[in-house]
Design an enzyme around this catalytic site. Structure first.
Site, mmCIF file in Angstrom:
data_model
loop_
_atom_site.group_PDB
_atom_site.id
_atom_site.type_symbol
_atom_site.label_atom_id
_atom_site.label_comp_id
_atom_site.label_asym_id
_atom_site.label_seq_id
_atom_site.Cartn_x
_atom_site.Cartn_y
_atom_site.Cartn_z
ATOM 1 N N ASP A 62 0.827 -1.218 0.000
ATOM 2 C CA ASP A 62 0.000 0.000 0.000
ATOM 3 C C ASP A 62 0.856 1.262 0.000
ATOM 4 O OD1 ASP A 62 0.877 -0.464 2.615
ATOM 5 O OD2 ASP A 62 -1.100 -1.080 3.312
ATOM 6 N N ASN B 22 -7.539 -2.704 14.321
ATOM 7 C CA ASN B 22 -8.940 -2.951 13.943
ATOM 8 C C ASN B 22 -9.087 -4.185 13.055
ATOM 9 O OD1 ASN B 22 -7.877 -2.062 11.540
ATOM 10 N ND2 ASN B 22 -9.378 -0.433 11.186
ATOM 11 N N HIS C 23 -7.374 -4.794 10.251
ATOM 12 C CA HIS C 23 -7.116 -4.612 8.819
ATOM 13 C C HIS C 23 -5.834 -5.332 8.390
ATOM 14 C CE1 HIS C 23 -4.775 -0.492 9.257
ATOM 15 N NE2 HIS C 23 -3.951 -1.499 9.343
ATOM 16 N N GLU D 230 -9.772 -2.133 5.241
ATOM 17 C CA GLU D 230 -10.402 -1.835 6.521
ATOM 18 C C GLU D 230 -11.616 -2.741 6.734
ATOM 19 O OE1 GLU D 230 -8.669 -0.067 8.342
ATOM 20 O OE2 GLU D 230 -7.996 1.825 7.457
HETATM 21 C C1 F6R Z 1 1.283 -1.178 6.161
HETATM 22 C C2 F6R Z 1 0.054 -1.960 6.244
HETATM 23 C C3 F6R Z 1 -0.734 -1.997 7.502
HETATM 24 C C4 F6R Z 1 0.101 -2.339 8.731
HETATM 25 C C5 F6R Z 1 -0.755 -2.388 9.987
HETATM 26 C C6 F6R Z 1 0.069 -2.596 11.230
HETATM 27 O O1 F6R Z 1 1.888 -1.342 4.897
HETATM 28 O O2 F6R Z 1 -0.327 -2.541 5.274
HETATM 29 O O3 F6R Z 1 -1.762 -2.944 7.380
HETATM 30 O O4 F6R Z 1 0.719 -3.581 8.540
HETATM 31 O O5 F6R Z 1 -1.457 -1.183 10.115
HETATM 32 O O6 F6R Z 1 0.915 -1.492 11.407
HETATM 33 P P1 F6R Z 1 2.035 -1.484 12.517
HETATM 34 O O7 F6R Z 1 3.003 -2.552 12.120
HETATM 35 O O8 F6R Z 1 2.648 -0.120 12.431
HETATM 36 O O9 F6R Z 1 1.380 -1.780 13.803
#
Ligand code: F6R
Length: 240
Positions: free
Chosen positions: A67, A137, A139, A144
């Protein structure tokens, strides 16, 4: 799903990096799906170390990031382009033309970019090993809650919780993007192997719902229960 629980974040990062390095050694032109955020920092550090100390050769891999924010130039300090350059690509030998990150820079036709990105993954032959983190959450990538399990690379609105969690990476609240380009859950489920990483107590609830709860679009990561080749690596705090 194989679930490995490690005592701490360092061990989690080392185990995950060992899996990636082993996969690259077995198949040098490996196609990798890569996340950003806090969780993969340790794995990238470990891959950089393996590259410099153990001759891990990444010159034939191809990478697809999961992403990117919309509205940030690639050189913006909080863009995922910058994150990947600083934490991985500047220190290893993945040729620049084999690195793929969605382009969300101002002025980009992001709908077209999403379609082309999905096509590029297909043209490369699909992702061999995809690493994902999990949001508090539930995701995965920026899919989401409520995202369809058949979704493809597309433009999405970021959840309030996701924007709140991103606050620490931005100078002010108003700089945090509202949208991103993300690979879809359908895109993720087509990867041949998936490595799910979760660290820390803030992830425990999401992990429990994703791995142990019903499979539901309310919990995007629960889609991984449908995939035949998932390894979840959790530290004790996330596994609790
Ligand atoms: C980032 C992504 C997100 C993160 C997730 C966890 O490229 O795709 O899904 O993997 O938000 O983020 P952290 O590791 O910062 O807790």
């Amino acid at each position: 799903m194989q679930v490995l629980v490690t005592p701490d974040y360092l061990t989690l990062s080392r185990q995950a990096a060992d899996i990636v390095a082993e996969a690259v050694r077995l198949q040098p032109p490996l196609i990798l799906g890569l996340p950003t955020g806090n969780t993969p920092l340790g794995i990238y550090r470990e891959l950089v170390r393996k590259h410099s100390e153990e001759n891990l050769d990444l010159s034939r891999v191809q990478t697809f990031n999961l992403d990117e924010y919309i509205g940030l130039a690639s050189g913006h300090p909080s863009s995922y382009h910058t994150y990947m350059r600083l934490h991985l690509f500047e220190h290893v030998n993945v040729p620049v033309e084999r690195i793929h990150i969605p382009d969300g820079a101002p002025g980009t036709d992001t709908e077209l970019e999403s379609t082309c990105y999905e096509q590029a993954i297909h043209q490369a032959g699909g992702i061999d090993l995809l690493i994902v983190g999990i949001g508090s959450n539930g995701h995965i990538a920026f899919n989401e809650p409520g995202s369809s399990f058949t979704s493809r690379t597309r433009v999405v609105d970021l959840a309030i919780e996701t924007r709140e969690n991103a606050r620490r990476y931005f100078a002010s609240e108003k700089e945090i993007p509202h949208q991103a380009i993300t690979v879809g859950i359908g895109t993720i489920l087509e990867a041949r192997r998936i490595l799910l990483l979760a660290s820390g107590s803030a992830k425990a609830k999401a992990v429990a719902r994703a791995l142990g709860g019903p499979v539901s679009e309310d919990v995007p990561a629960s889609a991984l229960q449908h995939h035949p080749q998932v390894t979840a690596i959790l530290d004790e705090a996330a596994a609790r």
